[in-house]
Write an enzyme that holds these catalytic residues in place. Structure first.
Site, PDB file in Angstrom:
ATOM      1  N   GLY A 252     -18.769   1.161  19.674  1.00  0.00           N
ATOM      2  CA  GLY A 252     -18.447  -0.053  20.414  1.00  0.00           C
ATOM      3  C   GLY A 252     -18.500  -0.018  21.911  1.00  0.00           C
ATOM      4  CD  GLU A 289     -17.980   4.808  12.477  1.00  0.00           C
ATOM      5  OE1 GLU A 289     -18.206   3.590  12.651  1.00  0.00           O
ATOM      6  OE2 GLU A 289     -17.224   5.221  11.579  1.00  0.00           O
ATOM      7  N   PRO A 290     -20.879   5.897  17.857  1.00  0.00           N
ATOM      8  CG  PRO A 290     -21.389   7.351  19.627  1.00  0.00           C
ATOM      9  CD  PRO A 290     -20.779   7.312  18.257  1.00  0.00           C
ATOM     10  N   GLY A 291     -23.372   3.536  18.893  1.00  0.00           N
ATOM     11  CA  GLY A 291     -24.757   3.121  18.684  1.00  0.00           C
ATOM     12  C   GLY A 291     -25.358   2.688  20.015  1.00  0.00           C
ATOM     13  NE  ARG A 292     -23.828  -3.044  22.475  1.00  0.00           N
ATOM     14  CZ  ARG A 292     -24.259  -4.205  21.948  1.00  0.00           C
ATOM     15  NH1 ARG A 292     -25.347  -4.756  22.412  1.00  0.00           N
ATOM     16  NH2 ARG A 292     -23.583  -4.781  20.982  1.00  0.00           N
ATOM     17  CE1 TYR A 332     -25.102 -11.219  17.630  1.00  0.00           C
ATOM     18  CE2 TYR A 332     -26.830 -10.036  18.783  1.00  0.00           C
ATOM     19  CZ  TYR A 332     -26.084 -10.252  17.648  1.00  0.00           C
ATOM     20  OH  TYR A 332     -26.312  -9.469  16.542  1.00  0.00           O
ATOM     21  CB  CYS A 358     -42.971 -22.798  16.123  1.00  0.00           C
ATOM     22  SG  CYS A 358     -44.629 -22.173  16.193  1.00  0.00           S
ATOM     23  CD  GLU A 359     -36.609 -21.279  15.150  1.00  0.00           C
ATOM     24  OE1 GLU A 359     -35.498 -21.555  15.639  1.00  0.00           O
ATOM     25  OE2 GLU A 359     -36.780 -20.775  14.047  1.00  0.00           O
ATOM     26  CE1 TYR A 386     -26.553  -2.681  16.422  1.00  0.00           C
ATOM     27  CE2 TYR A 386     -25.863  -2.409  18.697  1.00  0.00           C
ATOM     28  CZ  TYR A 386     -25.688  -2.157  17.346  1.00  0.00           C
ATOM     29  OH  TYR A 386     -24.635  -1.373  16.941  1.00  0.00           O
TER      30      TYR A 386
HETATM   31  N1  LLP Z   1     -19.480   1.498  13.482  1.00  0.00           N
HETATM   32  C1  LLP Z   1     -19.398   0.343  12.813  1.00  0.00           C
HETATM   33  C2  LLP Z   1     -18.576   0.284  11.606  1.00  0.00           C
HETATM   34  C3  LLP Z   1     -20.086  -0.798  13.278  1.00  0.00           C
HETATM   35  O1  LLP Z   1     -19.973  -1.945  12.618  1.00  0.00           O
HETATM   36  C4  LLP Z   1     -20.880  -0.711  14.455  1.00  0.00           C
HETATM   37  C5  LLP Z   1     -21.617  -1.874  14.953  1.00  0.00           C
HETATM   38  C6  LLP Z   1     -20.946   0.537  15.116  1.00  0.00           C
HETATM   39  C7  LLP Z   1     -20.236   1.614  14.611  1.00  0.00           C
HETATM   40  C8  LLP Z   1     -21.752   0.716  16.351  1.00  0.00           C
HETATM   41  O2  LLP Z   1     -21.284  -0.059  17.393  1.00  0.00           O
HETATM   42  P1  LLP Z   1     -21.882   0.103  18.878  1.00  0.00           P
HETATM   43  O3  LLP Z   1     -21.474   1.468  19.357  1.00  0.00           O
HETATM   44  O4  LLP Z   1     -23.354  -0.035  18.790  1.00  0.00           O
HETATM   45  O5  LLP Z   1     -21.261  -0.999  19.633  1.00  0.00           O
HETATM   46  N2  LLP Z   1     -26.362  -6.755  16.854  1.00  0.00           N
HETATM   47  C9  LLP Z   1     -25.266  -6.820  17.793  1.00  0.00           C
HETATM   48  C10 LLP Z   1     -24.313  -5.654  17.637  1.00  0.00           C
HETATM   49  C11 LLP Z   1     -23.726  -5.538  16.244  1.00  0.00           C
HETATM   50  C12 LLP Z   1     -22.817  -4.349  16.084  1.00  0.00           C
HETATM   51  C13 LLP Z   1     -22.415  -4.172  14.650  1.00  0.00           C
HETATM   52  N3  LLP Z   1     -21.605  -3.013  14.385  1.00  0.00           N
HETATM   53  C14 LLP Z   1     -25.830  -6.899  19.209  1.00  0.00           C
HETATM   54  O6  LLP Z   1     -27.046  -6.885  19.376  1.00  0.00           O
HETATM   55  O7  LLP Z   1     -25.082  -7.025  20.169  1.00  0.00           O
END
Ligand code: LLP
Length: 432
Positions: A252, A289-292, A332, A358-359, A386
Site C-alpha cells: 500500500g 506485500e508491496p506492489g506499486r 480512478y 471510442c469513448e 497497474y
Molecule cells: N496486498 C493486497 C492484499 C492487496 O490487495 C494489494 C493491492 C497489495 C498487497 C499491493 O498494494 P500496493 O503496494 O500496490 O499498494 N489498480 C489500483 C490499485 C489496486 C490495489 C489492489 N490491491 C491502482 O491502479 O491504483
C-alpha cells in the site's frame, strides 16, 4: 558524446529517468531509440529503479526476520517477476494465473502467499500441491472450504487470517480496502472467533495474521493506526491460546505521481518497528506485500502523437496509447505526468492527451502545457504499476510491447500482441 559535455536533468521522483541534451533516457538507453526499434506504445522499465525501491524496504528490515513478498498484481510480466525473484523476494499472489506465472520464473511455493476474497477450490488445490507458504484467508466460509480441500489432499494448509482493522487510508475509494464497508478481510470483532474456528479445523494450521488497508497511501498515520489495531488483535488471539508466527502488514505505500510525498519505506518501517518493539513484538517474523512502490516509478509508457485537434473548448492531442494500455485515469481519475521524449520547438498549448478508443473516458492526461507536433514522442510517467497488468484488448487493440533496461542494456520482455494472438483462443461456429 562524453558525459561531461552532456547536460543532464533528473526528473524529480524518477531518479533513473533523465534528460540528456534535451532527450529522455531510461538509465543509459534512449527512449526514442527504443521506440524506433520496437514501436509505440511501449512500456520501458528501469531495473535500477526497482532494485532501489526494494532496497529501501530491505534497509528498513535490516537485522529483522522479514520477507518482502512482491504483490505481483502491480506488474506481473515475467521479466519483472524475474528481477524480484533474483533479488530474493517472495510473492503475494491473488489467482491461479498469477501462481503459474511466478512458478514460471522459478519461485518456490514456500516463498508465495495466496491472498484474495474469492479463491476457488481448484486454486486452493494447486497452491497446496506446490507447497504454498501461506493462505491469507478472507472469510469464515473460505476457512471451511480450505479445510475440506486440504483434508481431501491429505495435507494441512498454512493459514493467516486477513483482518480488517477499520482505518481510513485516505486514498481513492476504489483502492481503500481496510474499512468496515469493504468486502475484504474478517471484521475486527469476529477475528478471535474466526481464529478459534481455524485452530479447531484439522486441515488447517494457523501461522500468522495479515491486513492490507489500501493502496497509494501517502500519509503515515493510517499505517501507524492500523499497526496498533492489528497488535491489539494479536494480543487477543494469543490470549485465546493461539500462537502466531508471523505478522503480515500488507502493501500500500504510495508513490509520487504528481509531487505526492509518501513516506520513504525505510523511514516508515523505522516508526512501525519502534511501535512493534515498544509493544514487545519486535522479534516476530514480518511479511509485507508491496506492489506499486516497487515498480510504479520504474516504468514509463512511450507513445507517439498521432494528431492534434485544437478546438473551441478543448485542444486534443491524440496519441497511440489509450485507456486499454493506461486504464488508471479512466478508472480512478488518476494523474500521470507526461513529458516529451525530445524537447521540441512547436508552440506551447494546453492539451488534453487522449487515446484512439471510442469513448470519452479514454483520456490519459488533462490540461497539460506541451510543445507537441504529430510524430513527437511523449512519455507517460509512473506507468510501471497497474498499467500493463490491467491492460485490456478493448477495441481489439493488441497489448503494448515491454522493454527492461539495465544500465546501457535493454531487453524486449514482451512482444507487441498481434490480432492473431488475440484471436487464437476463439473458435468459429461450424457452418451446418
Ligand atoms: N496486498 C493486497 C492484499 C492487496 O490487495 C494489494 C493491492 C497489495 C498487497 C499491493 O498494494 P500496493 O503496494 O500496490 O499498494 N489498480 C489500483 C490499485 C489496486 C490495489 C489492489 N490491491 C491502482 O491502479 O491504483
Amino acid at each position: 558524446m562524453s558525459q561531461s559535455t552532456t547536460s543532464q536533468h533528473h526528473l524529480p521522483g524518477h531518479p533513473h529517468f533523465q534528460t540528456r541534451d534535451g532527450e529522455l533516457f531510461a538509465e543509459d538507453v534512449s527512449l526514442a531509440g527504443l521506440a524506433r526499434e520496437h514501436g509505440t506504445p511501449l512500456f520501458v522499465y528501469s531495473k535500477s529503479s526497482m532494485l532501489e525501491a526494494l532496497a529501501a524496504y530491505q534497509r528498513g528490515f535490516a537485522g529483522r526476520k522479514a520477507k518482502i513478498c512482491y504483490a505481483m498484481k502491480a506488474n506481473s510480466s515475467l521479466g519483472i517477476l524475474q528481477v524480484f525473484a533474483q533479488a530474493g523476494c517472495g510473492f503475494d499472489i491473488v489467482s491461479g494465473g498469477e501462481l503459474e506465472r511466478v512458478l514460471a520464473v522459478g519461485a518456490k511455493g514456500s516463498d508465495i502467499i495466496l491472498s484474495g476474497v474469492g479463491k476457488t477450490r481448484a486454486e486452493m488445490r494447486r497452491a497446496l500441491e506446490v507447497g504454498i507458504g501461506c493462505f491469507n484467508v478472507e472469510s469464515e466460509g473460505e476457512l471451511e472450504v480450505l479445510n475440506e480441500v486440504a483434508i481431501s489432499l491429505g495435507q494441512v494448509a498454512p493459514v493467516s487470517i486477513r483482518v480488517n482493522p477499520d482505518v481510513d487510508p485516505k486514498t481513492h475509494p476504489y483502492i481503500s480496502t481496510g474499512l468496515k464497508g469493504n468486502k475484504f478481510g474478517v471484521a475486527h470483532e469476529r477475528t478471535v472467533a474466526t481464529y478459534q474456528r481455524a485452530a479447531s479445523l484439522p486441515g488447517l494450521k494457523v501461522v500468522g495474521i495479515d491486513c492490507h488497508i489500501g493502496s497509494q497511501i501517502t500519509d503515515e498515520s493510517p499505517y501507524l493506526d492500523a499497526m496498533d489495531r492489528v497488535l491489539d488483535l494479536v494480543q487477543a488471539i494469543e490470549a485465546a491460546g493461539i500462537a502466531l508466527q508471523h505478522i503480515d502488514f500488507g502493501g500500500g505505500l504510495g508513490i509520487s505521481y504528481n509531487g505526492d510525498q509518501p513516506p520513504a519505506a525505510d523511514a516508515l518501517w523505522a516508526k512501525l518497528l519502534a511501535k512493534l518493539d515498544a509493544r514487545g513484538f519486535g522479534d516476530r517474523h514480518f511479511m509485507i506485500e508491496p506492489g506499486r512502490s516497487l515498480v510504479g516509478n520504474a516504468g514509463v509508457c512511450v507513445t507517439e502523437v498521432l494528431y492534434l485537434k485544437p478546438g473551441e473548448h478543448k485542444n486534443f492531442c491524440i496519441v497511440d496509447a489509450a485507456m486499454n494500455d493506461l486504464p488508471r485515469p479512466a478508472m480512478y481519475q488518476a494523474f500521470h505526468a507526461v513529458v516529451p521524449v525530445k524537447s521540441g520547438d512547436a508552440p506551447a498549448h494546453t492539451w488534453d492527451i487522449v487515446g484512439p478508443v471510442c469513448e470519452s473516458g479514454d483520456w490519459i492526461a488533462r490540461d497539460r502545457l506541451l510543445h507537441v507536433r504529430p510524430g513527437d514522442l511523449l512519455a507517460v510517467m509512473s506507468a510501471g504499476a497497474y498499467c500493463m497488468s490491467m491492460a485490456s484488448n478493448y477495441n481489439t487493440r493488441g497489448r503494448a510491447a515491454e522493454v527492461l533496461v539495465d544500465g546501457a542494456k535493454s531487453w524486449l520482455i514482451r512482444e507487441r500482441e498481434t490480432a492473431q494472438d488475440q484471436m487464437r483462443p476463439e473458435r468459429l461456429v461450424p457452418s451446418t
